[in-house]
Design a protein around this motif. Sequence first.
Motif, mmCIF file in Angstrom:
data_model
loop_
_atom_site.group_PDB
_atom_site.id
_atom_site.type_symbol
_atom_site.label_atom_id
_atom_site.label_comp_id
_atom_site.label_asym_id
_atom_site.label_seq_id
_atom_site.Cartn_x
_atom_site.Cartn_y
_atom_site.Cartn_z
ATOM 1 N N THR A 21 1.009 -1.159 0.422
ATOM 2 C CA THR A 21 -0.197 -0.158 -0.286
ATOM 3 C C THR A 21 0.218 1.323 -0.040
ATOM 4 O O THR A 21 0.506 1.860 -1.102
ATOM 5 C CB THR A 21 -0.532 -0.139 0.738
ATOM 6 N N GLU A 59 -2.995 -8.903 -16.274
ATOM 7 C CA GLU A 59 -4.003 -8.379 -15.211
ATOM 8 C C GLU A 59 -3.855 -8.723 -14.017
ATOM 9 O O GLU A 59 -5.147 -8.633 -13.107
ATOM 10 C CB GLU A 59 -5.314 -9.178 -16.317
ATOM 11 N N LEU A 62 -2.341 -6.550 -11.755
ATOM 12 C CA LEU A 62 -2.915 -4.958 -11.818
ATOM 13 C C LEU A 62 -4.492 -5.114 -10.665
ATOM 14 O O LEU A 62 -4.885 -4.927 -10.242
ATOM 15 C CB LEU A 62 -4.261 -4.907 -13.521
ATOM 16 N N VAL A 63 -4.895 -6.393 -10.839
ATOM 17 C CA VAL A 63 -6.311 -6.128 -9.835
ATOM 18 C C VAL A 63 -5.506 -6.956 -9.028
ATOM 19 O O VAL A 63 -6.094 -5.837 -7.384
ATOM 20 C CB VAL A 63 -6.994 -7.500 -9.809
ATOM 21 N N ASP A 65 -3.158 -5.285 -6.661
ATOM 22 C CA ASP A 65 -2.257 -3.933 -6.658
ATOM 23 C C ASP A 65 -3.527 -3.288 -6.357
ATOM 24 O O ASP A 65 -3.902 -1.949 -5.769
ATOM 25 C CB ASP A 65 -1.418 -2.746 -8.205
ATOM 26 N N ARG A 66 -5.148 -2.813 -6.902
ATOM 27 C CA ARG A 66 -6.177 -2.187 -6.573
ATOM 28 C C ARG A 66 -6.783 -2.925 -5.985
ATOM 29 O O ARG A 66 -7.811 -2.477 -4.633
ATOM 30 C CB ARG A 66 -7.015 -2.798 -7.498
ATOM 31 N N ALA A 67 -6.675 -4.252 -5.707
ATOM 32 C CA ALA A 67 -6.835 -4.625 -3.889
ATOM 33 C C ALA A 67 -6.436 -5.084 -2.691
ATOM 34 O O ALA A 67 -7.399 -4.064 -2.210
ATOM 35 C CB ALA A 67 -7.339 -6.269 -4.445
ATOM 36 N N HIS A 69 -4.721 -1.174 -2.382
ATOM 37 C CA HIS A 69 -5.039 -0.077 -2.113
ATOM 38 C C HIS A 69 -6.746 -0.045 -1.709
ATOM 39 O O HIS A 69 -6.555 0.831 -0.580
ATOM 40 C CB HIS A 69 -4.846 0.710 -2.958
ATOM 41 N N ASN A 70 -7.626 -1.068 -1.795
ATOM 42 C CA ASN A 70 -8.799 -0.603 -1.419
ATOM 43 C C ASN A 70 -9.298 -1.587 -0.376
ATOM 44 O O ASN A 70 -10.393 -1.151 -0.148
ATOM 45 C CB ASN A 70 -10.228 -0.913 -2.415
ATOM 46 N N TYR A 71 -8.435 -2.548 0.567
ATOM 47 C CA TYR A 71 -9.055 -3.745 1.205
ATOM 48 C C TYR A 71 -8.395 -3.438 2.353
ATOM 49 O O TYR A 71 -8.544 -1.517 2.520
ATOM 50 C CB TYR A 71 -7.439 -4.817 0.788
ATOM 51 N N TYR A 82 -11.025 -11.656 -0.592
ATOM 52 C CA TYR A 82 -11.293 -10.624 -1.158
ATOM 53 C C TYR A 82 -10.410 -10.233 -2.869
ATOM 54 O O TYR A 82 -11.214 -9.862 -2.851
ATOM 55 C CB TYR A 82 -10.996 -8.922 -0.377
ATOM 56 N N TYR A 83 -9.713 -10.538 -2.534
ATOM 57 C CA TYR A 83 -8.244 -10.557 -3.798
ATOM 58 C C TYR A 83 -9.681 -11.683 -4.811
ATOM 59 O O TYR A 83 -9.500 -11.213 -5.491
ATOM 60 C CB TYR A 83 -7.426 -11.081 -3.757
#
Length: 84
Positions: A21, A59, A62-63, A65-67, A69-71, A82-83
């Motif tokens: 993060t 892909e 990238l998912v 990385d997003r997960a 930051h949003n977890y 969650y991932y």
Amino acid sequence: MEAYQLSDEERVELALINGATKGDNETLGELFDRYQPLVRRLWLNYSIANLDRQDWQQEAFLVLDRAVHNYRQEQRTRFCWYYR
């Protein structure tokens, strides 16, 4: 009521998530390596036309990385779910 205690595995995972993060690409890579069995299993179960394994890996990264930051740990959902 007894407080939930994190396992050693969960503590390590949260440390990796926190590092990723904060922009530490090495910990993000280590976290991605931990989830390779999940990524491979999903790739085998869900074939998408014209998407080879290397593209799927990209892909999935990238998912992740997003997960990361949003977890939110306070939601009490394990990061693996969650991932996924």
